[in-house]
Design a protein around this motif. Structure first.
Motif, PDB file in Angstrom:
ATOM      1  N   LEU A 190       0.839  -1.195   0.000  1.00 24.22           N
ATOM      2  CA  LEU A 190       0.000   0.000   0.000  1.00 24.22           C
ATOM      3  C   LEU A 190       0.876   1.247   0.000  1.00 24.22           C
ATOM      4  N   ASP A 191       0.579   2.183  -0.880  1.00 24.55           N
ATOM      5  CA  ASP A 191       1.366   3.420  -0.903  1.00 24.55           C
ATOM      6  C   ASP A 191       0.974   4.315   0.273  1.00 24.55           C
ATOM      7  N   TRP A 192       1.734   5.398   0.471  1.00 26.22           N
ATOM      8  CA  TRP A 192       1.492   6.246   1.637  1.00 26.22           C
ATOM      9  C   TRP A 192       0.118   6.901   1.605  1.00 26.22           C
ATOM     10  N   ASN A 193      -0.305   7.400   0.467  1.00 27.54           N
ATOM     11  CA  ASN A 193      -1.608   8.056   0.373  1.00 27.54           C
ATOM     12  C   ASN A 193      -2.734   7.117   0.803  1.00 27.54           C
ATOM     13  N   THR A 194      -2.626   5.873   0.374  1.00 28.50           N
ATOM     14  CA  THR A 194      -3.646   4.880   0.749  1.00 28.50           C
ATOM     15  C   THR A 194      -3.608   4.625   2.246  1.00 28.50           C
ATOM     16  N   ILE A 322      11.191   9.631   9.424  1.00 33.67           N
ATOM     17  CA  ILE A 322      10.903   8.889   8.201  1.00 33.67           C
ATOM     18  C   ILE A 322      11.415   7.452   8.297  1.00 33.67           C
ATOM     19  N   GLY A 323      12.316   7.207   9.281  1.00 28.49           N
ATOM     20  CA  GLY A 323      12.880   5.873   9.448  1.00 28.49           C
ATOM     21  C   GLY A 323      11.890   4.842   9.947  1.00 28.49           C
ATOM     22  N   ILE A 324      10.770   5.291  10.516  1.00 26.03           N
ATOM     23  CA  ILE A 324       9.790   4.300  10.979  1.00 26.03           C
ATOM     24  C   ILE A 324       8.740   4.001   9.913  1.00 26.03           C
ATOM     25  N   VAL A 325       8.832   4.690   8.780  1.00 27.63           N
ATOM     26  CA  VAL A 325       7.919   4.414   7.676  1.00 27.63           C
ATOM     27  C   VAL A 325       8.385   3.156   6.950  1.00 27.63           C
ATOM     28  N   ASP A 326       7.436   2.345   6.517  1.00 26.42           N
ATOM     29  CA  ASP A 326       7.738   1.142   5.741  1.00 26.42           C
ATOM     30  C   ASP A 326       8.778   1.481   4.669  1.00 26.42           C
ATOM     31  N   GLU A 327       9.930   0.790   4.717  1.00 25.22           N
ATOM     32  CA  GLU A 327      11.022   1.129   3.810  1.00 25.22           C
ATOM     33  C   GLU A 327      10.650   0.983   2.335  1.00 25.22           C
ATOM     34  N   ALA A 330       8.957   4.573   1.836  1.00 26.09           N
ATOM     35  CA  ALA A 330       9.463   5.747   2.572  1.00 26.09           C
ATOM     36  C   ALA A 330       9.865   6.895   1.650  1.00 26.09           C
ATOM     37  N   ASP A 331      10.430   6.567   0.495  1.00 25.00           N
ATOM     38  CA  ASP A 331      10.924   7.635  -0.381  1.00 25.00           C
ATOM     39  C   ASP A 331       9.799   8.425  -1.042  1.00 25.00           C
ATOM     40  N   LYS A 332       8.568   7.905  -0.979  1.00 25.56           N
ATOM     41  CA  LYS A 332       7.441   8.601  -1.595  1.00 25.56           C
ATOM     42  C   LYS A 332       6.401   9.065  -0.570  1.00 25.56           C
ATOM     43  N   ALA A 333       6.739   8.957   0.693  1.00 29.09           N
ATOM     44  CA  ALA A 333       5.797   9.357   1.740  1.00 29.09           C
ATOM     45  C   ALA A 333       5.794  10.866   1.934  1.00 29.09           C
ATOM     46  N   ILE A 335       6.142  13.737   4.154  1.00 25.65           N
ATOM     47  CA  ILE A 335       6.784  13.869   5.459  1.00 25.65           C
ATOM     48  C   ILE A 335       5.905  14.591   6.474  1.00 25.65           C
ATOM     49  N   GLU A 336       5.097  15.556   6.042  1.00 25.03           N
ATOM     50  CA  GLU A 336       4.218  16.266   6.963  1.00 25.03           C
ATOM     51  C   GLU A 336       3.106  15.347   7.466  1.00 25.03           C
ATOM     52  N   GLU A 337       2.539  14.544   6.594  1.00 30.28           N
ATOM     53  CA  GLU A 337       1.502  13.595   7.015  1.00 30.28           C
ATOM     54  C   GLU A 337       2.100  12.523   7.918  1.00 30.28           C
ATOM     55  N   VAL A 338       3.328  12.108   7.618  1.00 29.84           N
ATOM     56  CA  VAL A 338       4.011  11.146   8.488  1.00 29.84           C
ATOM     57  C   VAL A 338       4.171  11.736   9.883  1.00 29.84           C
ATOM     58  N   ARG A 339       4.600  12.989   9.959  1.00 28.88           N
ATOM     59  CA  ARG A 339       4.789  13.644  11.252  1.00 28.88           C
ATOM     60  C   ARG A 339       3.490  13.667  12.040  1.00 28.88           C
ATOM     61  N   ARG A 340       2.393  14.061  11.392  1.00 26.84           N
ATOM     62  CA  ARG A 340       1.096  14.105  12.079  1.00 26.84           C
ATOM     63  C   ARG A 340       0.681  12.721  12.574  1.00 26.84           C
ATOM     64  N   ALA A 341       0.869  11.715  11.730  1.00 25.57           N
ATOM     65  CA  ALA A 341       0.481  10.356  12.110  1.00 25.57           C
ATOM     66  C   ALA A 341       1.309   9.864  13.290  1.00 25.57           C
ATOM     67  N   VAL A 342       2.596  10.195  13.302  1.00 26.88           N
ATOM     68  CA  VAL A 342       3.464   9.787  14.409  1.00 26.88           C
ATOM     69  C   VAL A 342       3.043  10.472  15.704  1.00 26.88           C
ATOM     70  N   VAL A 343       2.748  11.778  15.643  1.00 30.05           N
ATOM     71  CA  VAL A 343       2.283  12.505  16.832  1.00 30.05           C
ATOM     72  C   VAL A 343       1.036  11.843  17.395  1.00 30.05           C
ATOM     73  N   VAL A 344       0.083  11.526  16.522  1.00 27.94           N
ATOM     74  CA  VAL A 344      -1.167  10.892  16.964  1.00 27.94           C
ATOM     75  C   VAL A 344      -0.885   9.546  17.621  1.00 27.94           C
TER      76      VAL A 344
END
Length: 391
Positions: A190-194, A322-327, A330-333, A335-344
């Motif tokens: 699954l890609d990051w958007n999904t 970004i290191g905790i994103v599925d490798e 990760a290169d197409k994630a 980063i702002e949405e990743v940050r929000r998801a991690v905070v949550v």
């Protein structure tokens, strides 16, 4: 007039008759034919009426039986909009339960198709007191609600000892299939958007359960297996067999331990009355899995000896969010949405339930409408790193 007949030896036999005799014979034959038709009609009409009456009475008894079953469940809050099915109907719909979609703790799920060509998923429960309890819980919760991010219950079957639940069919199965690297869907990444859409949709489904439906509902078993994906990978929260209804005048409810190891909030283990915050905790753990593509129930990740959230916290503290994103993605994630998801996720898995955000706050953070409690977030990160604990 001469008439032809056949003698006993097979030779033609000619008989001379008067024209008046021939007319009388023809009239007699006509009267016999008419009489036969009258007799046939006098038998067939009552017989047809009797058959139709039997069919009508049979249909009426079946309808009354279904109504009685429905009325029995309505007493427990079951909506009359749900369809009732017989075992025979479910057997035909599933082609004798030929295609199994999955198996749970109290039964198996099969693919089916209704007479109107609607695809459905049929959960056939085992015969046990616990399965019966879950059956009723499922009907009394999801049967009364409707939301785009909650799986729809179409009907149920109560036929002798058979208990079945009929749901809308979800083409892509459960989220678990796309996170477990041992599943048949493991090659479908699954890609990051999904993934972010799945996280946000699941949060909105839980928000509806906690704050927007008539009775507050605590799901009690949020995990990837209970998040189903439709053809467009839109998520729907499913499996309400462990759910608990809480009146709007109450915020806590005392209940026995429910849920799945790896997603249980700490308060489950202390025996205190629970709140909707147990779902918040489970959502936080699930969100970490969505981000990383790893299962927390394995407790340890390959390259670390730490508890899963601890490993994630260490990566974040190192500035390697970004290191905790599925490798694999990760290169197409984003980063702002990743940050929000991690905070949550970090805020949701706090030991203190009062420190966890509500699902309304979760949705706001994910949508970028709120930053969340930064101080609590940082304290929780440090606590995870200092404790190296396993719940």
């Amino acid at each position: 007039m001469r008439a032809e007949a056949t003698s006993s030896d097979g030779q033609p036999l000619f008989i001379r008759l008067a024209a008046s005799d021939v007319s009388q014979l023809s009239a007699h034959a006509g009267r016999s034919s008419s009489s036969s038709r009258v007799v046939a009609l006098s038998i067939s009409i009552p017989l047809s009426v009797a058959v139709l009456s039997c069919l009508f009475i049979g249909a009426w008894f079946i309808h009354r039986r279904r109504r009685r079953l429905l009325e029995k469940f309505v007493k427990d809050g079951t909506p009359t909009s749900l369809s009732t099915f017989t075992y025979k109907e479910m057997k035909i719909a599933t082609n004798n339960f030929a295609q199994k979609l999955g198996k749970g703790a109290f039964g198996s799920v099969f693919k089916g198709i209704l007479p109107n060509k609607t695809l459905v998923a049929v959960k056939r429960l085992e015969v046990s007191a616990q399965a019966e309890k879950q059956f009723r819980a499922e009907i009394s919760t999801i049967g009364n609600i409707n939301h785009v991010n909650l799986v729809r219950l179409r009907g149920f079957c109560v036929d002798g000892s058979e208990r079945m639940l009929v749901y809308e069919f979800m083409q892509n199965g459960s989220l678990n299939n796309f996170l477990s690297r041992r599943s048949k869907e493991a090659d479908k990444v699954l890609d990051w958007n999904t993934r972010f859409g799945i996280a946000l949709g699941t949060a909105k489904g839980l928000l509806y359960l906690h704050e927007e439906c008539r009775d507050r509902i605590i799901h009690c078993d949020i995990k990837p297996e209970n998040i189903l994906l439709d053809a467009d990978f839109s998520p729907k929260v499913a499996d309400f067999g462990l759910a608990k209804l809480v009146g709007r005048d109450f915020s806590r409810v005392l209940t026995t331990t429910r849920g799945t190891r790896g997603y249980l909030a700490p308060e489950w283990l202390t025996g205190v009355p629970i709140t909707v915050k147990v779902d918040v905790y489970s959502f936080g753990m699930t969100l970490l899995e969505i981000i990383s593509g790893r299962r927390n129930i394995d407790y340890r990740v390959q390259e670390s000896q730490y508890y899963f959230p601890t490993w994630a916290a260490i990566q974040i503290q190192k500035g390697n969010t970004i290191g905790i994103v599925d490798e694999r993605i990760a290169d197409k994630a984003d980063i702002e949405e990743v940050r929000r998801a991690v905070v949550v996720s970090i805020l949701c898995i706090q030991e203190d339930e009062n420190g966890r955000p509500s699902m309304a706050q979760v949705v706001q953070i994910l949508e970028g409408k709120s930053e969340g409690n930064v101080a609590k977030y940082e304290r929780r990160l440090q606590a995870l790193i200092d404790d190296h604990c396993v719940y």
